[in-house]
Scaffold this motif. Structure first.
Motif, PDB file in Angstrom:
ATOM      1  N   GLU A  58       0.865  -1.246   0.114  1.00 28.47           N
ATOM      2  CA  GLU A  58      -0.068   0.119  -0.114  1.00 28.47           C
ATOM      3  C   GLU A  58       0.856   1.249   0.061  1.00 28.47           C
ATOM      4  OE1 GLU A  58      -3.160   0.207  -0.453  1.00 28.47           O
ATOM      5  OE2 GLU A  58      -4.203  -1.580   0.214  1.00 28.47           O
ATOM      6  N   GLU A  59       2.060   1.227   0.500  1.00 28.14           N
ATOM      7  CA  GLU A  59       2.769   2.309   0.877  1.00 28.14           C
ATOM      8  C   GLU A  59       4.122   2.174   0.188  1.00 28.14           C
ATOM      9  OE1 GLU A  59       1.605   5.061   2.305  1.00 28.14           O
ATOM     10  OE2 GLU A  59      -0.107   4.181   2.929  1.00 28.14           O
ATOM     11  N   PHE A  60       4.643   3.235  -0.578  1.00 24.60           N
ATOM     12  CA  PHE A  60       5.972   3.125  -1.392  1.00 24.60           C
ATOM     13  C   PHE A  60       7.060   2.730  -0.079  1.00 24.60           C
ATOM     14  CE2 PHE A  60       9.879   5.217  -2.040  1.00 24.60           C
ATOM     15  CZ  PHE A  60      10.500   4.549  -3.067  1.00 24.60           C
ATOM     16  N   ASP A  61       7.167   3.290   1.059  1.00 27.61           N
ATOM     17  CA  ASP A  61       8.171   3.270   1.977  1.00 27.61           C
ATOM     18  C   ASP A  61       8.442   1.669   2.285  1.00 27.61           C
ATOM     19  OD1 ASP A  61       8.734   5.822   1.797  1.00 27.61           O
ATOM     20  OD2 ASP A  61       7.631   6.158   3.774  1.00 27.61           O
ATOM     21  N   ASP A  62       7.567   0.960   1.923  1.00 25.59           N
ATOM     22  CA  ASP A  62       7.684  -0.521   2.315  1.00 25.59           C
ATOM     23  C   ASP A  62       8.517  -1.010   1.092  1.00 25.59           C
ATOM     24  OD1 ASP A  62       6.396  -0.362   4.662  1.00 25.59           O
ATOM     25  OD2 ASP A  62       4.330  -1.274   3.552  1.00 25.59           O
ATOM     26  N   TYR A  63       8.710  -0.709  -0.128  1.00 22.92           N
ATOM     27  CA  TYR A  63       9.365  -1.425  -1.139  1.00 22.92           C
ATOM     28  C   TYR A  63      10.758  -1.373  -1.112  1.00 22.92           C
ATOM     29  CZ  TYR A  63       5.232  -1.786  -4.077  1.00 22.92           C
ATOM     30  OH  TYR A  63       3.944  -2.268  -4.537  1.00 22.92           O
ATOM     31  N   PRO A  64      11.522  -0.384  -0.631  1.00 24.08           N
ATOM     32  CA  PRO A  64      13.105  -0.485  -0.345  1.00 24.08           C
ATOM     33  C   PRO A  64      13.273  -1.369   0.609  1.00 24.08           C
ATOM     34  CG  PRO A  64      12.164   1.886  -0.928  1.00 24.08           C
ATOM     35  CD  PRO A  64      11.152   1.149  -0.620  1.00 24.08           C
ATOM     36  N   ASP A  65      12.640  -1.500   1.761  1.00 25.97           N
ATOM     37  CA  ASP A  65      12.940  -2.439   2.934  1.00 25.97           C
ATOM     38  C   ASP A  65      12.624  -3.542   2.831  1.00 25.97           C
ATOM     39  OD1 ASP A  65      14.138   0.160   3.892  1.00 25.97           O
ATOM     40  OD2 ASP A  65      12.294   0.739   4.779  1.00 25.97           O
ATOM     41  N   LEU A  66      11.290  -3.920   2.348  1.00 20.61           N
ATOM     42  CA  LEU A  66      10.934  -5.216   2.414  1.00 20.61           C
ATOM     43  C   LEU A  66      10.534  -6.228   1.207  1.00 20.61           C
ATOM     44  CD1 LEU A  66       7.924  -4.067   4.965  1.00 20.61           C
ATOM     45  CD2 LEU A  66      10.153  -5.307   5.461  1.00 20.61           C
ATOM     46  N   SER A  67      10.585  -5.558  -0.065  1.00 17.40           N
ATOM     47  CA  SER A  67       9.903  -6.136  -1.131  1.00 17.40           C
ATOM     48  C   SER A  67      10.997  -7.177  -1.903  1.00 17.40           C
ATOM     49  CB  SER A  67       9.828  -4.975  -2.437  1.00 17.40           C
ATOM     50  OG  SER A  67       9.347  -5.628  -3.385  1.00 17.40           O
ATOM     51  N   PRO A  68      10.315  -8.347  -1.982  1.00 21.86           N
ATOM     52  CA  PRO A  68      11.125  -9.422  -2.678  1.00 21.86           C
ATOM     53  C   PRO A  68      11.136  -9.383  -4.104  1.00 21.86           C
ATOM     54  CG  PRO A  68       9.302 -10.331  -1.731  1.00 21.86           C
ATOM     55  CD  PRO A  68       9.135  -9.052  -1.196  1.00 21.86           C
ATOM     56  N   TYR A  69      11.330  -8.084  -4.684  1.00 25.27           N
ATOM     57  CA  TYR A  69      11.218  -7.979  -6.017  1.00 25.27           C
ATOM     58  C   TYR A  69       9.855  -7.759  -6.761  1.00 25.27           C
ATOM     59  CZ  TYR A  69      16.109  -9.036  -5.663  1.00 25.27           C
ATOM     60  OH  TYR A  69      17.582  -9.045  -5.329  1.00 25.27           O
ATOM     61  N   PHE A  70       8.883  -7.536  -5.615  1.00 24.89           N
ATOM     62  CA  PHE A  70       7.355  -7.219  -6.358  1.00 24.89           C
ATOM     63  C   PHE A  70       7.410  -6.313  -7.272  1.00 24.89           C
ATOM     64  CE2 PHE A  70       5.640  -8.139  -1.693  1.00 24.89           C
ATOM     65  CZ  PHE A  70       5.528  -9.455  -1.803  1.00 24.89           C
ATOM     66  N   GLY A  71       6.998  -6.967  -8.529  1.00 22.43           N
ATOM     67  CA  GLY A  71       6.540  -6.209  -9.652  1.00 22.43           C
ATOM     68  C   GLY A  71       7.507  -5.461 -10.405  1.00 22.43           C
ATOM     69  N   ALA A  72       8.769  -5.516  -9.945  1.00 21.07           N
ATOM     70  CA  ALA A  72      10.077  -4.813 -10.588  1.00 21.07           C
ATOM     71  C   ALA A  72      10.498  -5.510 -11.800  1.00 21.07           C
ATOM     72  CB  ALA A  72      10.947  -4.624  -9.378  1.00 21.07           C
ATOM     73  N   VAL A  73      11.032  -4.537 -12.642  1.00 21.65           N
ATOM     74  CA  VAL A  73      12.057  -5.009 -13.643  1.00 21.65           C
ATOM     75  C   VAL A  73      13.510  -5.260 -13.059  1.00 21.65           C
ATOM     76  CG1 VAL A  73      13.418  -4.153 -15.606  1.00 21.65           C
ATOM     77  CG2 VAL A  73      11.132  -3.615 -15.588  1.00 21.65           C
ATOM     78  N   VAL A  74      13.827  -6.491 -13.160  1.00 20.81           N
ATOM     79  CA  VAL A  74      15.196  -6.816 -12.601  1.00 20.81           C
ATOM     80  C   VAL A  74      16.420  -6.871 -13.621  1.00 20.81           C
ATOM     81  CG1 VAL A  74      14.279  -8.056 -10.510  1.00 20.81           C
ATOM     82  CG2 VAL A  74      14.718  -9.337 -12.565  1.00 20.81           C
ATOM     83  N   GLY A  75      17.676  -6.515 -13.259  1.00 13.70           N
ATOM     84  CA  GLY A  75      18.537  -6.638 -14.335  1.00 13.70           C
ATOM     85  C   GLY A  75      19.886  -5.648 -13.547  1.00 13.70           C
ATOM     86  N   ARG A  76      20.920  -5.724 -14.415  1.00 16.16           N
ATOM     87  CA  ARG A  76      21.294  -6.019 -15.507  1.00 16.16           C
ATOM     88  C   ARG A  76      20.845  -7.343 -15.791  1.00 16.16           C
ATOM     89  NH1 ARG A  76      26.834  -2.975 -17.760  1.00 16.16           N
ATOM     90  NH2 ARG A  76      26.184  -0.941 -16.956  1.00 16.16           N
ATOM     91  N   VAL A  77      21.238  -8.623 -14.966  1.00 10.42           N
ATOM     92  CA  VAL A  77      20.851  -9.732 -15.274  1.00 10.42           C
ATOM     93  C   VAL A  77      20.118 -10.305 -14.067  1.00 10.42           C
ATOM     94  CG1 VAL A  77      22.127 -12.235 -15.540  1.00 10.42           C
ATOM     95  CG2 VAL A  77      23.192  -9.853 -16.499  1.00 10.42           C
ATOM     96  N   ALA A  78      18.972 -10.966 -14.758  1.00 12.31           N
ATOM     97  CA  ALA A  78      18.142 -11.534 -13.955  1.00 12.31           C
ATOM     98  C   ALA A  78      18.661 -13.104 -13.462  1.00 12.31           C
ATOM     99  CB  ALA A  78      16.656 -11.790 -14.717  1.00 12.31           C
ATOM    100  N   GLY A  79      18.348 -13.361 -12.267  1.00 10.83           N
ATOM    101  CA  GLY A  79      18.704 -14.704 -11.653  1.00 10.83           C
ATOM    102  C   GLY A  79      19.810 -14.433 -11.188  1.00 10.83           C
ATOM    103  N   ARG A  80      20.512 -15.806 -10.664  1.00 13.58           N
ATOM    104  CA  ARG A  80      21.922 -15.842 -10.091  1.00 13.58           C
ATOM    105  C   ARG A  80      22.955 -16.156 -11.112  1.00 13.58           C
ATOM    106  NH1 ARG A  80      17.498 -18.087  -7.155  1.00 13.58           N
ATOM    107  NH2 ARG A  80      17.450 -17.464  -4.869  1.00 13.58           N
ATOM    108  N   ILE A  81      24.227 -15.438 -10.639  1.00 13.10           N
ATOM    109  CA  ILE A  81      25.378 -15.765 -11.402  1.00 13.10           C
ATOM    110  C   ILE A  81      26.214 -16.242 -10.315  1.00 13.10           C
ATOM    111  CG2 ILE A  81      27.345 -14.740 -12.598  1.00 13.10           C
ATOM    112  CD1 ILE A  81      25.347 -12.576 -13.867  1.00 13.10           C
ATOM    113  N   ASN A  82      26.652 -17.413 -10.912  1.00 12.79           N
ATOM    114  CA  ASN A  82      27.438 -18.346  -9.761  1.00 12.79           C
ATOM    115  C   ASN A  82      28.792 -17.686  -9.385  1.00 12.79           C
ATOM    116  OD1 ASN A  82      28.403 -20.485  -8.393  1.00 12.79           O
ATOM    117  ND2 ASN A  82      28.931 -21.940 -10.357  1.00 12.79           N
ATOM    118  N   GLY A  83      29.162 -17.444  -8.105  1.00 11.61           N
ATOM    119  CA  GLY A  83      30.358 -17.004  -7.789  1.00 11.61           C
ATOM    120  C   GLY A  83      30.467 -15.535  -7.873  1.00 11.61           C
TER     121      GLY A  83
END
Length: 352
Positions: A58-83
């Motif tokens: 409901e509140e923006f302030d929760d996104y930087p502190d709590l969000s597990p990437y809700f609704g976001a564009v992730v990058g430069r590379v999505a997922g995990r890079i080994n090591g």
């Protein structure tokens, strides 16, 4: 068709703006210039009730502190890079270890946690937004200046079309996706275990203990990973398959599409009648059933818990830089990164 915007917060000295896109039939998509975060998607059920079908705050302030990437564009590379490292043309690059010892979803300050520049798009049959971000050379350890444009376009077919474009001045890695958590019950009335998933894939990537692909592809036939004819997500939650157990009793796996080109993923909820059809030109979809979604916070008034949403992350194969047999996620200066994924929502009437 209309766009409404309002300031909802401040981040790094910049105003955070929420944009609300509405089409002629009442479908609404709300999103932020912070991380291109989709905060709500409101669509009707079979009775014509308009409800939200994605997870957010409901509140923006929760996104930087709590969000597990809700609704976001992730990058430069999505997922995990080994090591948290990789090699290009004989040079090794060290990335941010934000999931030590590995690198996840672009690092400590990935594309999901920066404020993007925005331009509105207003057409006769569609409204949308273009998001722009300049990622400087060396950000989170990646080489090259990368200019990225992400477009959200809502049309009158109840489709949200997301297009990603990127241009670099130095060879680098790019693999973008949107990390929305879908729950078609509407306003989180139920979890997603009874949702039915269907996708055009006969192979998935085996994961190691660190949830990074081993490089081995496993056939889905006669396993809980066979969604070609549709099956309930509950199948993986209750499964004793080692890969389901490894992921935390569910799915967190890249499914490789059977054919090249355009592929579909269909998610449906029988009780509400809602169906989401995802069409993409990407080679795989990571299906994550929020197996790790727990914490002392609420999502639109509902306490965080496992299986509240399912992510359908259309993208290149994770950790592709360490697996030459995977489609490449390397972007050269003379090329343009471009991909499109379309999310179409509709509701089935009783008897359909």
């Amino acid at each position: 068709m209309k766009i409404i915007d309002k300031v909802v917060g401040n981040y790094d000295g910049k105003s955070v703006i929420e944009y609300s896109l509405t089409n002629d039939s009442g479908m609404n998509v709300s999103c932020l210039n912070y991380g291109c975060v989709i905060t709500k998607i409101i669509v009707p059920d079979r009775q014509g009730n308009f409800e939200n079908v994605v997870l957010g705050f409901e509140e923006f302030d929760d996104y930087p502190d709590l969000s597990p990437y809700f609704g976001a564009v992730v990058g430069r590379v999505a997922g995990r890079i080994n090591g948290a490292r990789f090699e290009l043309d004989g040079k090794e690059y060290q990335l941010a270890e934000n999931e030590s010892p590995n690198h996840l979803h672009g690092g400590r300050k990935g594309f999901n946690s920066v404020v993007w520049k925005v331009e509105k798009i207003e057409k006769e049959d569609a409204v949308g937004l273009q998001f722009f971000y300049h990622s400087p050379d060396g950000e989170e350890g990646y080489p090259g200046n990368l200019d990225t444009c992400v477009t959200y376009l809502l049309n009158n077919k109840n489709e949200l079309v997301i297009t990603y474009e990127g241009k670099t001045d130095h060879k680098t890695l790019v693999n973008l996706t949107n990390h929305s958590y879908f729950n078609l019950s509407g306003n989180l009335k139920r979890d997603i275990t009874e949702h039915i998933l269907q996708l055009e894939s006969d192979r998935f990537l085996e994961l190691g203990e660190d949830l990074i692909p081993t490089g081995k592809m496993i056939g889905t036939k006669n396993t809980p990973f066979d969604f070609q004819n549709g099956r309930r997500i509950m199948a993986g939650v209750n499964s004793e398959h080692p890969q389901n157990l490894l992921a935390g009793n569910g799915y967190d796996h890249p499914f490789v599409f059977t054919k090249k080109g355009e592929n579909q993923v269909v998610l449906s909820d029988e009780e509400s009648g809602r169906t989401l059809m995802v069409t993409t030109d990407q080679p795989c979809v990571v299906v994550y059933t929020s197996n790790q979604l727990e914490g002392p916070f609420s999502i639109y008034g509902v306490r965080a818990r496992k299986y509240l949403g399912v992510c359908l992350e259309t993208q290149g194969l994770p950790d592709a830089i360490h697996h030459p047999e995977f489609p490449s996620v390397i972007l050269n200066p003379d090329d343009v990164y471009c991909s499109t994924t379309t999310y179409r929502f509709f509701a089935n009437t009783l008897g359909d």
